[in-house]
Design a protein around this motif. Structure first.
Motif, PDB file in Angstrom:
ATOM      1  N   LEU A 105      -0.146  12.840 -11.993  1.00  0.00           N
ATOM      2  CA  LEU A 105       0.570  11.780 -11.721  1.00  0.00           C
ATOM      3  C   LEU A 105       0.362  11.309 -10.312  1.00  0.00           C
ATOM      4  O   LEU A 105       0.054  10.306  -9.625  1.00  0.00           O
ATOM      5  CB  LEU A 105       1.899  11.550 -12.187  1.00  0.00           C
ATOM      6  CG  LEU A 105       2.550  10.340 -11.787  1.00  0.00           C
ATOM      7  CD1 LEU A 105       1.583   9.265 -12.501  1.00  0.00           C
ATOM      8  CD2 LEU A 105       3.991  10.478 -12.557  1.00  0.00           C
ATOM      9  N   GLN A 106       0.912  12.474  -9.488  1.00  0.00           N
ATOM     10  CA  GLN A 106       0.642  12.133  -7.839  1.00  0.00           C
ATOM     11  C   GLN A 106      -0.536  11.779  -7.448  1.00  0.00           C
ATOM     12  O   GLN A 106      -0.865  10.839  -6.614  1.00  0.00           O
ATOM     13  CB  GLN A 106       1.381  13.322  -7.181  1.00  0.00           C
ATOM     14  CG  GLN A 106       2.705  13.472  -7.540  1.00  0.00           C
ATOM     15  CD  GLN A 106       3.506  14.656  -6.566  1.00  0.00           C
ATOM     16  OE1 GLN A 106       2.803  15.505  -5.786  1.00  0.00           O
ATOM     17  NE2 GLN A 106       4.581  14.789  -6.702  1.00  0.00           N
ATOM     18  N   ALA A 107      -1.810  12.674  -8.111  1.00  0.00           N
ATOM     19  CA  ALA A 107      -3.138  12.299  -7.465  1.00  0.00           C
ATOM     20  C   ALA A 107      -3.513  11.038  -7.961  1.00  0.00           C
ATOM     21  O   ALA A 107      -4.150  10.343  -7.160  1.00  0.00           O
ATOM     22  CB  ALA A 107      -3.829  13.470  -8.219  1.00  0.00           C
ATOM     23  N   ALA A 108      -3.103  10.641  -9.296  1.00  0.00           N
ATOM     24  CA  ALA A 108      -3.385   9.188  -9.718  1.00  0.00           C
ATOM     25  C   ALA A 108      -2.809   8.089  -8.847  1.00  0.00           C
ATOM     26  O   ALA A 108      -3.414   6.989  -8.439  1.00  0.00           O
ATOM     27  CB  ALA A 108      -3.266   9.042 -11.168  1.00  0.00           C
ATOM     28  N   GLN A 109      -1.588   8.390  -8.562  1.00  0.00           N
ATOM     29  CA  GLN A 109      -1.047   7.313  -7.715  1.00  0.00           C
ATOM     30  C   GLN A 109      -1.497   7.244  -6.340  1.00  0.00           C
ATOM     31  O   GLN A 109      -1.880   6.196  -5.691  1.00  0.00           O
ATOM     32  CB  GLN A 109       0.498   7.674  -7.416  1.00  0.00           C
ATOM     33  CG  GLN A 109       1.706   7.724  -8.893  1.00  0.00           C
ATOM     34  CD  GLN A 109       2.680   8.250  -8.701  1.00  0.00           C
ATOM     35  OE1 GLN A 109       3.004   9.088  -7.820  1.00  0.00           O
ATOM     36  NE2 GLN A 109       3.655   7.579  -9.248  1.00  0.00           N
ATOM     37  N   LEU A 110      -2.063   8.367  -5.973  1.00  0.00           N
ATOM     38  CA  LEU A 110      -2.707   8.501  -4.509  1.00  0.00           C
ATOM     39  C   LEU A 110      -4.049   7.807  -4.622  1.00  0.00           C
ATOM     40  O   LEU A 110      -4.312   6.992  -3.685  1.00  0.00           O
ATOM     41  CB  LEU A 110      -2.869   9.999  -4.026  1.00  0.00           C
ATOM     42  CG  LEU A 110      -3.580  10.297  -2.754  1.00  0.00           C
ATOM     43  CD1 LEU A 110      -2.781   9.301  -1.517  1.00  0.00           C
ATOM     44  CD2 LEU A 110      -4.073  11.508  -2.421  1.00  0.00           C
ATOM     45  N   LYS A 111      -5.021   8.113  -5.444  1.00  0.00           N
ATOM     46  CA  LYS A 111      -6.017   7.285  -5.750  1.00  0.00           C
ATOM     47  C   LYS A 111      -6.088   5.861  -5.749  1.00  0.00           C
ATOM     48  O   LYS A 111      -6.604   5.101  -5.290  1.00  0.00           O
ATOM     49  CB  LYS A 111      -6.640   7.818  -7.043  1.00  0.00           C
ATOM     50  CG  LYS A 111      -7.940   7.230  -7.286  1.00  0.00           C
ATOM     51  CD  LYS A 111      -8.900   7.688  -8.411  1.00  0.00           C
ATOM     52  CE  LYS A 111     -10.069   7.115  -8.482  1.00  0.00           C
ATOM     53  NZ  LYS A 111     -10.790   7.650  -9.965  1.00  0.00           N
ATOM     54  N   LEU A 112      -4.855   5.412  -6.715  1.00  0.00           N
ATOM     55  CA  LEU A 112      -4.694   3.858  -6.649  1.00  0.00           C
ATOM     56  C   LEU A 112      -4.207   3.261  -5.403  1.00  0.00           C
ATOM     57  O   LEU A 112      -4.761   2.418  -5.075  1.00  0.00           O
ATOM     58  CB  LEU A 112      -3.549   3.603  -8.013  1.00  0.00           C
ATOM     59  CG  LEU A 112      -3.076   2.089  -8.025  1.00  0.00           C
ATOM     60  CD1 LEU A 112      -4.238   1.536  -8.536  1.00  0.00           C
ATOM     61  CD2 LEU A 112      -2.047   1.892  -9.023  1.00  0.00           C
ATOM     62  N   ALA A 113      -3.329   4.027  -4.829  1.00  0.00           N
ATOM     63  CA  ALA A 113      -2.865   3.591  -3.518  1.00  0.00           C
ATOM     64  C   ALA A 113      -3.960   3.545  -2.349  1.00  0.00           C
ATOM     65  O   ALA A 113      -4.335   2.527  -1.678  1.00  0.00           O
ATOM     66  CB  ALA A 113      -1.838   4.219  -2.898  1.00  0.00           C
ATOM     67  N   THR A 114      -5.140   4.296  -2.549  1.00  0.00           N
ATOM     68  CA  THR A 114      -6.115   4.483  -1.802  1.00  0.00           C
ATOM     69  C   THR A 114      -7.075   3.337  -1.928  1.00  0.00           C
ATOM     70  O   THR A 114      -7.352   2.531  -0.798  1.00  0.00           O
ATOM     71  CB  THR A 114      -6.940   5.735  -1.716  1.00  0.00           C
ATOM     72  OG1 THR A 114      -5.875   6.957  -1.594  1.00  0.00           O
ATOM     73  CG2 THR A 114      -8.131   5.834  -0.779  1.00  0.00           C
ATOM     74  N   LEU A 115      -7.401   3.061  -3.147  1.00  0.00           N
ATOM     75  CA  LEU A 115      -8.147   1.977  -3.588  1.00  0.00           C
ATOM     76  C   LEU A 115      -7.350   0.581  -3.212  1.00  0.00           C
ATOM     77  O   LEU A 115      -8.042  -0.258  -2.651  1.00  0.00           O
ATOM     78  CB  LEU A 115      -8.454   1.862  -5.098  1.00  0.00           C
ATOM     79  CG  LEU A 115      -9.451   3.155  -5.483  1.00  0.00           C
ATOM     80  CD1 LEU A 115      -9.728   3.172  -7.028  1.00  0.00           C
ATOM     81  CD2 LEU A 115     -10.716   2.995  -4.776  1.00  0.00           C
ATOM     82  N   ASN A 116      -6.094   0.348  -3.496  1.00  0.00           N
ATOM     83  CA  ASN A 116      -5.493  -0.681  -3.031  1.00  0.00           C
ATOM     84  C   ASN A 116      -5.414  -0.916  -1.361  1.00  0.00           C
ATOM     85  O   ASN A 116      -5.561  -1.964  -0.821  1.00  0.00           O
ATOM     86  CB  ASN A 116      -3.859  -0.752  -3.499  1.00  0.00           C
ATOM     87  CG  ASN A 116      -3.786  -1.025  -4.859  1.00  0.00           C
ATOM     88  OD1 ASN A 116      -4.518  -1.922  -5.407  1.00  0.00           O
ATOM     89  ND2 ASN A 116      -2.789  -0.279  -5.628  1.00  0.00           N
ATOM     90  N   VAL A 164       0.861  -1.156   0.124  1.00  0.00           N
ATOM     91  CA  VAL A 164       0.100  -0.124  -0.123  1.00  0.00           C
ATOM     92  C   VAL A 164       0.829   1.340   0.075  1.00  0.00           C
ATOM     93  O   VAL A 164       1.612   1.215   0.672  1.00  0.00           O
ATOM     94  CB  VAL A 164      -1.009  -0.051   1.392  1.00  0.00           C
ATOM     95  CG1 VAL A 164      -1.665   1.091   1.257  1.00  0.00           C
ATOM     96  CG2 VAL A 164      -1.818  -1.224   1.414  1.00  0.00           C
ATOM     97  N   PHE A 165       0.707   2.185  -0.979  1.00  0.00           N
ATOM     98  CA  PHE A 165       1.377   3.623  -1.015  1.00  0.00           C
ATOM     99  C   PHE A 165       0.373   4.503  -0.750  1.00  0.00           C
ATOM    100  O   PHE A 165      -0.468   4.395  -1.629  1.00  0.00           O
ATOM    101  CB  PHE A 165       2.137   3.652  -2.564  1.00  0.00           C
ATOM    102  CG  PHE A 165       2.692   4.953  -2.734  1.00  0.00           C
ATOM    103  CD1 PHE A 165       3.750   5.453  -2.027  1.00  0.00           C
ATOM    104  CD2 PHE A 165       1.888   5.702  -3.579  1.00  0.00           C
ATOM    105  CE1 PHE A 165       3.944   6.883  -2.287  1.00  0.00           C
ATOM    106  CE2 PHE A 165       2.354   6.856  -3.916  1.00  0.00           C
ATOM    107  CZ  PHE A 165       3.419   7.614  -3.085  1.00  0.00           C
ATOM    108  N   ALA A 166       0.296   5.350   0.072  1.00  0.00           N
ATOM    109  CA  ALA A 166      -0.572   6.384   0.224  1.00  0.00           C
ATOM    110  C   ALA A 166       0.035   7.387   0.840  1.00  0.00           C
ATOM    111  O   ALA A 166       0.593   7.102   1.931  1.00  0.00           O
ATOM    112  CB  ALA A 166      -1.918   5.878   0.899  1.00  0.00           C
ATOM    113  N   ILE A 167      -0.023   8.810   0.320  1.00  0.00           N
ATOM    114  CA  ILE A 167       0.480   9.994   0.929  1.00  0.00           C
ATOM    115  C   ILE A 167      -0.799  10.877   1.450  1.00  0.00           C
ATOM    116  O   ILE A 167      -1.355  11.324   0.542  1.00  0.00           O
ATOM    117  CB  ILE A 167       1.320  10.751   0.099  1.00  0.00           C
ATOM    118  CG1 ILE A 167       2.446   9.791  -0.576  1.00  0.00           C
ATOM    119  CG2 ILE A 167       1.952  11.936   0.575  1.00  0.00           C
ATOM    120  CD1 ILE A 167       3.016  10.357  -1.643  1.00  0.00           C
ATOM    121  N   GLY A 168      -0.780  10.977   2.674  1.00  0.00           N
ATOM    122  CA  GLY A 168      -1.914  11.756   3.097  1.00  0.00           C
ATOM    123  C   GLY A 168      -3.084  11.377   3.145  1.00  0.00           C
ATOM    124  O   GLY A 168      -4.329  11.859   3.365  1.00  0.00           O
TER     125      GLY A 168
END
Length: 453
Positions: free
Chosen positions: A236-247, A22-26
């Motif tokens: 890209l950061q927003a997309a990574q955050l969304k993917l990490a949140t869903l994961n 899981v990668f999630a920033i904030g």
């Protein structure tokens, strides 16, 4: 629940564990251990996860393309900067040549002035010569010279004078011509210097302005690309955050499901413990009860000699070993024996165990009760034990019940009916001889045989 032939071994499938990074920033991720009875956490769909991953990949690709374009633009800026610097050098050279032209122009002007002075001097010299020639007597011919000369020496001096006068006249004329040519050349050089000065100044200024304009344009393009890259980096950061949140949500859902399965297993274990306790209580209540009708109570061994019908005696002898360990391929007519180690059948340590498997337990019970010998193989026992095969609900104590579909050759487990809807069996490696409701043994019931029929 899966059974194995010749040992009645059952294997429970292993739980599948998923490891999700899981990668999630904030982001607020639901990673706390779920509590029994709590509201289930949200579970993103596979489509949402795929869409988020695709969006992240697409944005990353766009950032990569923009980075390449930005690098190319920055390289172009450097090249144009070099061209601008070269243009500045050309401009500097033009200024230097312009300065040389100015100096040459000034020198030409000085030369024109000097030529004018020489010309004026030549005019004066010629004017004086003409005047002097007009005032002097004419000395034409040799006779005149001889008549007027006081002596020969004077005649010679007069000839020298004439030569001097002639030479001086020629010199004055030459000086005038030279001064005229020099002045013309100086004037032409001055005009050429002015024209060269104008051309060099215009060319250098044009080159410098073009270089500056191109450099400014490339700088603007690079700045635009850089701003676009910043924008896409943020996306890209927003997309990574969304993917990490869903994961993270999917990981939390998996944890929740695993916890719910663990809770269900624990409840089932406790229920089984209660059921076994109830069976033991029922077993105690059934003691000395000689009603062997199908579905009714059956004889249970009390610790003394086994009596009653052959079926009741077979049950009695089998119950003597309640709690005895299961041993794959163990036991037989004469009692428990060492099992066989077979990792492929879930019994890697059974060669160190003394006990019964399913077919070995019923062999012992019926051999001790009535001397009935059967193969140590559940599928063969279905035919060897007897010819009558009672239907479900019409069993008597001692009947053998078999599991395995679709045919007799697929039989993998056998148990002995004891009455009250229960059987005595040796289930699988790691368990013990126990009493179980016949409906709980397995879902692939095949049929039954009444021994000695």
């Amino acid at each position: 629940m899966v059974f194995r032939q010749a040992g009645g071994m059952r294997k429970t499938p292993r739980a599948i564990r998923a490891l999700i990074c899981v990668f999630a920033i904030g982001a607020t991720l639901f990673v706390a251990a779920p509590v029994a009875g709590a509201k289930p956490p949200p579970n993103p769909t596979n489509g949402q996860l795929r869409a988020a991953a695709q969006a992240k990949n697409d944005t990353a690709a766009m950032v990569g393309r923009l980075s390449a374009q930005l690098a190319a633009a920055q390289a172009a800026v450097l090249r144009l900067q070099a061209k601008a610097e070269m243009a500045q050098q050309v401009y500097a050279l033009a200024l230097s040549k312009l300065q040389d032209a100015k100096l040459a122009s000034a020198a030409a002007k000085d030369a024109v002035a000097a030529a004018e002075r020489k010309l004026n001097a030549a005019h004066v010299s010629l004017k004086n010569f003409v005047r002097d020639s007009y005032l002097s007597p004419a000395l034409n011919g040799t006779a005149g010279s001889l008549l007027t000369a006081p002596d020969p020496n004077s005649l010679l001096e007069q000839g020298d004078y004439l030569r001097f006068v002639t030479t001086r006249r020629l010199d004055a004329t030459s000086q005038l011509d030279e001064a005229t040519v020099a002045m013309s050349n100086a004037d032409a050089a001055a005009k050429a210097a002015v024209i060269l000065q104008q051309k060099l100044t215009l060319a250098a200024d044009n080159a410098l302005q073009l270089a500056k304009a191109a450099y400014a344009a490339e700088q603007q393009q690079a700045a635009t690309l850089q701003q676009q890259e910043v924008t896409y980096q943020a996306q890209l950061q927003a997309a990574q955050l969304k993917l990490a949140t869903l994961n993270g949500m999917r990981d939390t859902w998996n944890r929740y499901q695993a916890r719910q399965r663990a809770i269900a297993r624990e409840k089932a274990r406790q229920a089984e413990a209660r059921r076994q306790a109830a069976l033991q209580a029922q077993l105690a209540a059934m003691r000395n009860n000689n009603n062997g009708g199908g579905g009714g109570g059956g004889p249970v061994h009390t610790g003394g000699p086994c009596g009653g019908s052959p079926g009741q005696r077979a049950v009695c002898f089998a119950e003597q070993y309640l709690g005895t360990p299961y041993a794959w391929a163990g036991g037989g007519n004469n009692g428990p024996s060492g099992g066989t180690c077979d990792a492929s059948n879930g019994a890697p340590n059974d060669c160190n165990v003394s006990g019964f498997d399913c077919s070995g337990l019923v062999m012992y019970g019926w051999y001790q009760a009535a001397g009935l010998s059967m193969s140590h193989y559940a599928a063969s026992q279905y035919s060897e034990a007897g010819n009558f095969h009672p239907g479900w609900g019409n069993f008597q104590p001692g009947d053998l019940l078999f599991w395995g579909l679709p045919g007799q050759s697929s039989i993998h487990h056998v148990a002995m009916y004891i009455g009250g809807g229960n059987v005595i069996q040796a289930p699988n490696s790691g368990s013990v001889v126990q009493i179980t409701p016949m409906g709980d043994v397995s879902g692939d019931y095949f049929g039954a045989t009444r021994p000695l029929s």
